[in-house]
Scaffold this active site. Structure first.
Site, PDB file in Angstrom:
ATOM      1  N   HIS A 136      -5.565  -7.379   0.076  1.00 43.39           N
ATOM      2  CA  HIS A 136      -4.677  -6.241   0.263  1.00 43.39           C
ATOM      3  C   HIS A 136      -3.952  -6.263   1.618  1.00 43.39           C
ATOM      4  O   HIS A 136      -2.849  -5.754   1.730  1.00 43.39           O
ATOM      5  CB  HIS A 136      -5.524  -4.971   0.148  1.00 43.39           C
TER       6      HIS A 136
ATOM      7  N   ASP B 115       0.825  -1.215   0.000  1.00 46.38           N
ATOM      8  CA  ASP B 115       0.000   0.000   0.000  1.00 46.38           C
ATOM      9  C   ASP B 115       0.867   1.277   0.000  1.00 46.38           C
ATOM     10  O   ASP B 115       1.817   1.369  -0.765  1.00 46.38           O
ATOM     11  CB  ASP B 115      -0.970  -0.050   1.189  1.00 46.38           C
TER      12      ASP B 115
ATOM     13  N   TYR C 254      -2.984  11.015   1.525  1.00 47.86           N
ATOM     14  CA  TYR C 254      -3.590  11.000   0.185  1.00 47.86           C
ATOM     15  C   TYR C 254      -3.516  12.375  -0.467  1.00 47.86           C
ATOM     16  O   TYR C 254      -3.397  12.490  -1.682  1.00 47.86           O
ATOM     17  CB  TYR C 254      -5.046  10.533   0.256  1.00 47.86           C
TER      18      TYR C 254
END
Ligand SMILES: *[C@@H]1O[C@H](CO)[C@@H](O)[C@H](O)[C@H]1NC(C)=O
Length: 483
Positions: free
Chosen positions: A451, A251, A396
């Protein structure tokens, strides 16, 4: 209409052929040749333009991320223990008990509209009544933890030495993503520090919390992208005495690690990743072109992990709303998540479920069933205890800058091993990955896992890290012989 166009076309052709004094057939042939040649030259030029690697931008390796102006810092490494104290627990439980009633899902709806509130209610009740905060903290403290100040921020990490001394020991920096922390690797770390047959090496693991995640301090200064986080973590490794080391990441950790192997190719000896992506523009052109001949650009067995692109785009539109919110207005969503543990649990667990199995939105757990509830509640408790949902979500918004886009477009020679679990959020075929990871030495596919492999399939992840490392060591050995 058609007749008009045809006669106009014939007329133009006749005029041109009499002008150049050649027959109209010859003219067509010449024109066609010229056009093809121009297209070929333009394509070649465009591809070379996309393939060229930019210069590394100037980076301040001591940039200050602490409050206010830079000050001299104490660089000691302090042992650290996780504590969930009584004040925090009492406050959390009172908020969970005094919450307003949750809105029931629509009739016949499971997790298609997000977290199923009937399921959530069970999770929240478990959190209040059964989750043993003190026992869970003790378990986390089974792994030796430390903190040290780097560039103005307190960075927390697990450091676990091999269980057997005297073997070849490889220092391995392990990096998580959002909304995780080093907790994601709680079950993986001891597997990596245990020697295994057929391998003449073992790992010393440094599993760090990214700044603003877990028990690492967040910054109050704008600009802390994965690139600069990479600088902080490289400085952490140097502080611990590792001038050369290996990395495993997933990630956002992969984003950080990919910058690290690009900026410090001589310091990082190998990279193992569950989430490697080439963000070179050239690779995206290939992704698009590949959609016309998918079976030709990748192993047909795994084509459905990438193509058809329309499926991929649909899935992205369906599941990445959180990404757009956090990339643009992380502070607004953060207010609600900071104030309500029920809201926090719903928000992060929904995402963890989808990223674990995106095909299970038609169930009440939405993909979470593959994970242990206690692990999930550890993750949410850590976010709550450290109040780091805003600082972690901001990555982000901070992650993509002009600088990171340049570094993204520079290939790296660091030997890389990539593992693709079945429900990994994003997968690129080798054809594209090699644009960025020039020395892709190991590539494995699994028909299971998602994930959060460290939580879901810790043993298989550890196995693959060992396998990938064998290939990396082999590559480095050959390289040193050639020198
Ligand atoms: C308890 O933990 C919280 C969250 O880490 C912290 O803010 C608070 O200062 C602690 N309180 C005490 C009394 O230690």
């Amino acid at each position: 209409m058609r007749a008009v166009v045809t006669s106009l076309y014939t007329h133009v052709l006749n005029c041109l052929s009499s002008f150049f004094n050649i027959s109209s057939d010859q003219l067509m042939l010449k024109g066609l040749t010229i056009i093809i040649a121009l297209i070929a030259i333009a394509t070649y030029g465009f591809i070379s333009y996309l393939q060229r690697s930019p210069e590394l931008p100037e980076i301040d390796y001591e940039r200050w991320w602490g409050n206010g102006p830079k000050v001299a810092e104490d660089g000691t490494v302090r042992p650290f223990k996780i504590e969930f104290n009584d004040t925090m627990i009492a406050d959390l439980k009172s908020r969970l008990k005094n919450r307003r009633p949750l809105t029931k899902p629509l009739e016949g709806i499971k997790s298609e509209y997000g977290m199923n509130t009937i399921y959530l209610e069970k999770v929240l009740n478990y959190w209040v009544e059964k989750y043993d905060f003190k026992e869970r903290a003790n378990r986390l403290n089974d792994l030796p933890r430390y903190k040290t100040r780097i560039q103005g921020l307190d960075i927390h990490f697990i450091r676990m030495k091999p269980k057997v001394q005297g073997m070849k020991t490889l220092p391995l920096l392990v990096l998580h993503g959002w909304p995780s922390s080093s907790k994601e690797f709680q079950k993986v770390v001891p597997l990596l520090t245990t020697p295994r047959t057929g391998h003449d090496f073992v790992f010393e693991v440094i599993a760090a919390d990214l700044p603003g995640f877990g028990f690492s301090e967040g910054t109050n200064k704008p600009g802390l992208s994965g690139l600069h986080i990479g600088v902080i973590l490289r400085n952490l490794m140097r502080r611990l005495g590792f001038n050369q080391f290996y990395i495993h990441a997933g990630d956002w950790g992969s984003n950080v690690a990919t910058h690290m192997i690009t900026v410090f190719p001589d310091e990082i000896l190998g990279y193992h990743s569950t989430f490697a992506i080439s963000f070179r523009p050239y690779s995206f052109l290939k992704l698009f072109l590949g959609s016309f001949v998918p079976n030709f650009v990748m192993d047909p067995k795994y084509v459905n992990r990438v193509y058809p692109l329309t499926d991929l785009i649909q899935y992205f539109l369906r599941e990445t709303g959180y990404l757009h919110i956090q990339s643009t207005k992380p502070d607004t969503i953060g207010v609600g998540l900071t104030d309500s543990p029920a809201g926090l649990a719903a928000y992060v667990m929904e995402k963890i479920g989808v990223c674990t199995n995106r095909d299970q939105t038609n169930t009440d757990h939405g993909g979470l069933a593959a994970l242990e509830l206690e692990d999930l509640l550890d993750t949410v408790t850590i976010l709550w205890n450290n109040n780091c949902i805003v600082t972690s979500s901001r990555l982000y918004a901070e992650g993509t800058t002009k600088e990171t886009r340049i570094v993204d477009n520079i290939p790296t020679k660091v030997p890389t091993a990539i593992v693709n679990f079945r429900y990994e959020v994003l997968h690129q075929p080798e054809w594209m990955l090699r644009d960025k990871f020039n020395n892709l030495v190991h590539f494995t596919f699994y028909d299971y896992g998602g994930h959060f492999a460290g939580l879901e399939v810790p043993k298989e992840l550890a196995d693959d890290i060992f396998k990938g490392m064998l290939a990396i060591l082999e590559f480095n050995k050959k390289k040193s012989i050639n020198l």
